[in-house]
Design an enzyme around this catalytic site. Structure first.
Site, mmCIF file in Angstrom:
data_model
loop_
_atom_site.group_PDB
_atom_site.id
_atom_site.type_symbol
_atom_site.label_atom_id
_atom_site.label_comp_id
_atom_site.label_asym_id
_atom_site.label_seq_id
_atom_site.Cartn_x
_atom_site.Cartn_y
_atom_site.Cartn_z
ATOM 1 N N HIS A 1 44.947 54.828 36.491
ATOM 2 C CA HIS A 1 46.342 54.400 36.583
ATOM 3 C C HIS A 1 46.641 53.091 35.877
ATOM 4 C CE1 HIS A 1 47.299 56.999 40.384
ATOM 5 N NE2 HIS A 1 46.776 57.693 39.393
ATOM 6 N N THR B 1 31.810 37.172 45.059
ATOM 7 C CA THR B 1 32.856 38.045 45.604
ATOM 8 C C THR B 1 33.466 38.958 44.557
ATOM 9 O OG1 THR B 1 34.643 36.478 45.179
ATOM 10 C CG2 THR B 1 33.514 36.332 47.332
ATOM 11 N N HIS C 1 52.031 56.167 33.910
ATOM 12 C CA HIS C 1 51.184 54.983 34.042
ATOM 13 C C HIS C 1 51.191 54.151 32.762
ATOM 14 C CE1 HIS C 1 49.909 56.734 37.757
ATOM 15 N NE2 HIS C 1 49.460 57.810 37.138
#
Length: 149
Positions: A102, A71, A137
């Site tokens: 970001h 996954t 950011h």
């Protein structure tokens, strides 16, 4: 940090084939690949592979890392336990671009049982072509780093 573009790749047994495909793809883009993943399909533990790849990035031996498991979640969690690592699991190119722009992510995780080969390569391309935007950011990335203690 090294002068050449070096990237570490690792996976568990569930993602060997996709990891090898990604390895060839990034080599074609001029990256020196350090592939530390397993070569045989016997069951293996994703935490050790996530940690090992993360240590290559945290030490500066490699600028970036790509890790894979079924996954992408478990191996990502393990990598993020290593100080200095910012790894995100992505199943789309937009997210892969954003974690670089970001969040200044230095590692990407992909679920081999979640995305197909074509999409995985698009995700990798988005991740590798994006650059950290800094600015507002940077403050947030510093806040994340401060959580490491």
């Amino acid at each position: 940090m090294t002068a050449s573009k070096r990237i570490v790749l690792s996976s568990d047994h569930a993602a060997i084939q996709l990891r090898q495909t990604i390895s060839g793809h990034v080599e074609e883009q001029g990256w020196e690949v350090v592939d530390i993943g397993p070569r045989t399909p016997e069951s293996t533990h994703y935490p050790k592979h996530g940690e090992a790849a993360a240590r290559f990035v945290a030490s500066g031996e490699c600028q970036l890392g790509i890790i894979l498991c079924g996954t992408g979640q478990g191996i990502m969690m393990a990598a993020n336990k290593v100080k200095g690592i910012r790894c995100g699991v992505c199943a789309d190119a937009f997210s892969a671009r954003m974690i670089r722009q970001h969040n200044d992510a230095n590692m990407l995780s992909i679920g081999a049982r979640v995305v197909g080969e074509g999409l995985a390569l698009d995700i990798v391309d988005a991740f590798l072509s994006a650059q950290f935007e800094g600015g507002r950011h940077a403050t947030r990335v510093e806040m994340i780093g401060a959580l490491e203690g």
